[in-house]
Each structure stands twice: as structure tokens, then as C-alpha cells.
Design a protein around this motif. Structure first.
Motif, short mmCIF file in Angstrom:
data_model
loop_
_atom_site.label_atom_id
_atom_site.label_comp_id
_atom_site.label_asym_id
_atom_site.label_seq_id
_atom_site.Cartn_x
_atom_site.Cartn_y
_atom_site.Cartn_z
N GLY A 154 -42.39 -25.91 31.17
CA GLY A 154 -41.81 -26.53 32.35
C GLY A 154 -42.68 -27.58 33.00
N PHE A 155 -43.99 -27.45 32.87
CA PHE A 155 -44.89 -28.37 33.57
C PHE A 155 -45.86 -29.09 32.63
CE2 PHE A 155 -43.64 -25.16 36.68
CZ PHE A 155 -43.24 -25.95 37.75
N ALA A 156 -46.52 -28.32 31.73
CA ALA A 156 -47.58 -28.91 30.91
C ALA A 156 -47.06 -29.95 29.92
CB ALA A 156 -48.32 -27.80 30.15
N SER A 157 -45.84 -29.73 29.40
CA SER A 157 -45.32 -30.64 28.37
C SER A 157 -45.16 -32.08 28.87
CB SER A 157 -43.97 -30.13 27.85
OG SER A 157 -43.05 -30.00 28.91
N SER A 158 -45.03 -32.23 30.20
CA SER A 158 -44.89 -33.59 30.75
C SER A 158 -46.08 -33.99 31.62
CB SER A 158 -43.61 -33.67 31.59
OG SER A 158 -43.63 -32.71 32.65
N ALA A 159 -47.11 -33.16 31.68
CA ALA A 159 -48.27 -33.44 32.52
C ALA A 159 -49.28 -34.30 31.77
CB ALA A 159 -48.94 -32.13 32.96
N THR A 160 -50.08 -35.06 32.53
CA THR A 160 -51.11 -35.89 31.91
C THR A 160 -52.27 -35.03 31.40
OG1 THR A 160 -52.09 -36.23 34.11
CG2 THR A 160 -50.57 -37.92 33.28
N ALA A 183 -52.36 -31.39 30.25
CA ALA A 183 -51.56 -30.19 30.00
C ALA A 183 -52.36 -28.91 30.24
CB ALA A 183 -51.04 -30.20 28.56
N GLU A 184 -53.65 -28.93 29.86
CA GLU A 184 -54.46 -27.71 29.98
C GLU A 184 -54.58 -27.24 31.42
OE1 GLU A 184 -55.62 -30.08 26.41
OE2 GLU A 184 -55.51 -30.52 28.56
N LEU A 185 -54.64 -28.17 32.38
CA LEU A 185 -54.75 -27.79 33.79
C LEU A 185 -53.49 -27.08 34.27
CD1 LEU A 185 -56.50 -30.93 35.35
CD2 LEU A 185 -57.47 -28.64 35.07
N SER A 186 -52.34 -27.58 33.87
CA SER A 186 -51.07 -26.94 34.27
C SER A 186 -50.99 -25.52 33.73
CB SER A 186 -49.88 -27.77 33.75
OG SER A 186 -49.88 -29.06 34.31
N ILE A 187 -51.43 -25.32 32.49
CA ILE A 187 -51.36 -23.99 31.89
C ILE A 187 -52.37 -23.05 32.55
CG2 ILE A 187 -51.57 -22.69 29.72
CD1 ILE A 187 -50.83 -25.32 28.28
N ALA A 188 -53.54 -23.59 32.91
CA ALA A 188 -54.53 -22.77 33.62
C ALA A 188 -53.98 -22.27 34.95
CB ALA A 188 -55.81 -23.58 33.84
#
Length: 519
Positions: free
Chosen positions: A186-192, A194-199
Motif C-alpha cells: 500500500g505504501f512502499a511500492s510507490s515510495a521513494t 521503500a525500506e522506510l515505509s516497511i520499517a
């Protein structure tokens, strides 16, 4: 059997079935979570950084929250519940919650402030890549508070289990997988980044898991009002019990730590390849071996308490026979189908065909030791049921030392595959030493049914091998067909494999009565 005993037995059976179903659901969602992570992160330097930042709080979770603390807290809580009354239980919970929270806050503050050095200890290979080290450090400051939340969740789960509420703690781990799936897709796939969103998904999972249990504690009127209570007698008893428990649990976790340390010194992607293959061999281990272990421990304990050595040996022998019927075909399937399974579950998005090949090789190395790893789950209760915790710890230390030696010998010529193979070899040594100890003191004796079991296993395995080799000979290029085609092929090979293996067992003479335990 009296009516009350019959009711209690049915209740325990229902509870065990509920826990098994929840565990299975959690494992399946865990595979979906890891497939999503592989899709978004691949096996890049950023992926390795995330997996290290995720492993560090999980290392301490297994060592502390679900290990030493749980083993020490639940017996003391149960004793207070039986002998001291509800008010004393509330007082104990308040003291434990306040003291535990204070310690965890201090630990989290120190580890977050020292995150670059912590990452360096767990992954010294990152020192050669300052960007990767900085990313892993940043991720760790986000993921490490998960230890605080999950430890308090383990505390809540222990309280609920002690009061017969098994379902809620069993369901709770599912929220970690759901949270990471939402964060990843929902978030990491479109984030600059990605690792931060998953964290942040890991952080959120800890909060959700803890909050989920609050209403159920409130319903039992056991929602704690935390207070610092290191001088409380119950807290002192828990701390006293945690010492040997922490030592015992640390054996396996130190092995995992060493694997991560050495993998960080290898080529980029090694940590990810090991993580993906580890998740797949953990599936039969987590569902089947732990289920049989859970069933067999109470029966062994009853036999030991009633001084029935013959029934003890018979029950343990039954557990070993039943386990091998599941462990042997699981190991064969993981070894032969390593690449198809990895490709079906993980090959999409950023994960490359090369990553599939590398992860498949480590999965094959793990499959060599799968039978031994599953046997340990049945052999160890043979000691715990007799209240002998020292012998498994001693054997675990020997296995840990052997694993370190195997790691150092195999890692340089075989890379990440050597680390997986070392784990398998040390598991074999561990299982062998556990069995020798039980056989030597008469706690396990081979029954006459082993002649049938050997015949059944040989014919069933031969049928399974023939089918898998036939399908393998079709030379399907698993990384060049679509995801849907891979799923169709895998469903066919697994379903037919189960039927073929079952047919082999029936033709060899196995019947339902041979699977029943004599208790």
C-alpha cells in the motif's frame, strides 16, 4: 475416564486445534508478506539492510519476550492464580508490567542511540558500504521499538493463556503479517524509499498487536496499572527463573546471529537469499513439528508422573514415527522442488532469476537438515517432561559450537549455501545426541512397528521421488512462465505428490490404527 476429565480433554483438544489453525493462517500470511517484500525490495543492498534491521529486534524478541520471559512469567503467574487470589494476581501483573516497561524503554533508548554500532555488530560487512550502513541504522531506529511493544504483547498473552484464553494470543501474530502487507503493497511500492515505509509497518504492527489484547485483559479485570516493582516477591522469582531460561534460549539465537554476521560479509543479496529459503523450510517445521510436540508433551509428562516408563517410551516412539511420516516427504519435496517453490512464491517484481537460483540452493541445503530439525521438536520434550532442562542445554551448546565450526569451514567455499548447510549438519548432531541420551536411559525403545514404518516410508518415498523426478524431467523453465502458470504447475505437482505418497503408504500396509497413540 471421568466426565470432568473427558470434558477437560475435549477442551484442550479444541484449544490445540484453534492454536494450530491460527498458526497455519499466520504462516501462510507470512509467506504472502515475504513474497510482497521480495516483489518490492528484491535482493538489493536496501533489502539486506531492511532484513538486518528487522532481524535485530526479532533476535531479542525470541531471546527475551517469547523465550526467557515467557518461560519464567507464566509459571509464577499460574502459581499466584491458584494460591494467592485475584488481587494478588493484579498486583503481580502491575509490578511486572511497570518493571518490564522501564527496562525495555531504557534498552530501546540505548540501542536506538547506538544504532550504527549495533548494526555493525550484527552485520560487520556493511562497514564497506557507508550508504548501506547508514540506511540500516536509520531503519533500526524505527524497528527497534517493536521489541517494547511485542514484549508487552507477550506479557498480555501469558496472562490470557494462564486464564484459558488461548485464541487471542494465537491470533495476535497475524497482525504483524497484515501490517507489513499493507505497508509493503500500500505504501512502499510507490515510495521513494521503500525500506522506510516497511520499517514503519513493523513499528505499527507492534502497536496493533498490543492494543488488540487490551479489551480481553479488561474483560478479565486484569488490565494492569503499571508500577515499578523490582522488590515484589513475584518479580524476584521471575528474574531468578529467567537466568537459566535465557541461557537455554540463547543457544539457537546465537547461531542465527552468527549466520547473519557471516552473510553480511558475503556478496550483496546473501542475507535476503538465506531469509527467503529459511522462511520456506520453517513452514513444515512450524506447523507439523510444533503441533506434534505440543500434543506429545502433556502425555509424556503424565506418563512420567505416574512412573509408567513403558507408556513414556511408547508415546515418544509414536511421536517419532508420526513425525517421520511428515518430515521425510517434506524434505524430499523441498530439495527437489527448491527452485520451483522459490519461483512460485517469490519471483516477481524486483527479485531476479539469479536471486531465485541462489535462494533455491540454500533451500536445498536447509532441506538436508529438515528431518533433524523436526526430530528435535519431539526429542526435546522427552527431557522437558521429566523436568530435565540441563541436558538439552548442554547438547544445544555442543551443537552451537559445531555450527560455528561448520560455518567457518563451509562459508568460504560455498558462500551463503555453506551457512545453510552448517545449520543442517549441526541440527543432525543435536538430534543424534538427544536421541542417544533418551535411548541410553531407556526412555526410548524401538517398537515392532518400526519394521512396518520403514517399509511404509521407503515405498511412499519411492513413489513420491518417482513422481517428482518425472515432473522435473519436463524441464519447465519456472522463471520464464507467468505467475499464474507457476501456481497451476505447483498446485498440480503438490496435489498429485500428496496422493502418490499416500498411495505408497497404503500399498505398504499403513492403516489409520497405526497412527493412533496409546496413552
Amino acid at each position: 475416564m471421568s466426565d470432568s476429565q473427558s470434558i477437560k480433554s475435549r477442551s484442550l483438544l479444541r484449544s490445540g486445534l484453534l492454536v494450530s489453525i491460527c498458526t497455519f493462517a499466520s504462516r501462510i500470511l507470512g509467506l504472502a508478506r515475504d513474497a510482497a517484500l521480495a516483489y518490492v525490495l528484491g535482493a538489493s543492498a536496501g533489502a539486506d539492510a531492511f532484513y538486518v534491521a528487522f532481524k535485530i529486534p526479532n533476535f531479542f524478541r525470541r531471546l527475551f519476550a517469547e523465550g526467557a520471559f515467557a518461560q519464567a512469567f507464566v509459571p509464577v503467574l499460574s502459581d499466584y492464580r491458584v494460591n494467592e487470589g485475584h488481587d494478588a494476581v493484579r498486583e503481580l501483573i502491575a509490578a511486572v508490567t511497570g518493571s518490564l516497561t522501564l527496562v525495555l524503554l531504557a534498552v530501546a533508548a540505548v540501542f536506538m542511540a547506538a544504532s550504527p554500532w549495533v548494526v555493525y555488530v550484527f552485520a560487520p560487512g556493511f562497514a564497506d558500504n557507508t550508504g548501506q550502513l547508514a540506511l540500516a541504522s536509520s531503519l533500526l531506529t524505527i524497528t527497534f521499538p517493536y521489541l517494547l511493544f511485542i514484549s508487552l504483547t507477550a506479557l498480555a498473552g501469558g496472562i490470557l493463556n494462564a486464564h484459558g484464553e488461548y485464541g487471542v494470543p494465537a491470533i495476535t501474530p497475524i497482525f504483524l503479517n497484515i501490517s507489513l502487507l499493507v505497508a509493503t503493497l500500500g505504501f512502499a511500492s510507490s515510495a521513494t524509499q521503500a525500506e522506510l515505509s516497511i520499517a514503519w509497518g513493523v513499528f505499527a504492527a507492534g502497536v496493533v498487536q498490543l492494543l488488540f489484547q487490551v479489551p480481553f485483559l479488561a474483560r478479565l479485570k486484569l488490565l494492569p496499572k503499571p508500577k515499578i516493582g523490582f522488590s515484589h516477591p513475584g518479580v524476584k522469582r521471575i528474574l531468578l527463573l529467567m537466568g537459566p531460561a535465557l541461557f537455554g534460549v540463547s543457544v539457537g539465537q546465537i547461531n542465527l546471529l552468527l549466520d547473519t554476521v557471516l552473510a553480511s560479509l558475503l556478496e550483496t543479496g546473501s542475507i535476503t537469499w538465506l531469509y527467503l529459503s529459511d522462511r520456506l523450510y520453517e513452514l513444515p517445521l512450524g506447523i507439523f513439528a510444533i503441533a506434534i510436540s505440543t500434543v506429545i508433551l502433556p502425555s509424556l509428562s503424565r506418563s512420567f508422573s505416574s512412573q509408567s516408563a513403558e507408556r513414556f517410551a511408547s508415546t515418544l516412539d509414536w511421536g517419532l514415527r508420526l513425525l517421520l511420516l511428515i518430515a521425510v516427504p517434506s524434505a524430499i519435496a523441498l530439495c527437489i522442488l527448491a527452485k520451483p517453490i522459490i519461483a512460485t512464491v517469490f519471483y516477481r517484481g524486483e527479485l531476479t532469476a539469479h536471486d531465485v537460483d541462489m535462494a533455491a540452493m540454500s533451500l536445498q541445503a536447509y532441506s538436508i537438515g529438515l528431518v533433524f530439525m523436526m526430530l528435535i521438536k519431539v526429542l526435546a520434550p522427552g527431557y522437558y517432561s521429566r523436568q530435565d532442562t540441563k541436558t538439552p542445554v548442554k547438547i544445544g551448546l555442543i551443537a552451537m559450537a559445531a555450527n560455528m565450526v561448520f560455518n567457518l569451514i563451509l562459508v568460504w567455499p560455498l558462500g551463503h549455501v555453506g551457512l545453510a548447510l552448517a545449520t543442517s549438519l549441526s541440527a543432525g548432531l543435536n538430534a543424534l545426541l538427544l536421541w542417544i541420551g533418551l535411548h541410553r536411559d531407556g526412555s526410548h525403545r524401538f517398537s515392532k512397528q518400526w519394521w512396518l514404518m520403514l517399509r511404509v516410508l521407503l515405498l511412499g518415498s519411492a513413489f513420491l521421488l518417482a513422481w517428482l523426478w518425472f515432473y522435473h524431467s519436463l524441464n519447465i523453465t519456472w522463471t520464464e512462465i507467468s505467475s499464474w502458470q507457476r501456481v497451476q504447475h505447483m498446485a498440480l505437482v503438490v496435489c498429485v505428490g500428496v496422493l502418490v505418497y499416500g498411495l505408497g503408504l497404503l500399498l505398504a500396509g499403513l492403516r489409520m490404527r497405526h497412527l493412533r497413540a496409546q496413552d
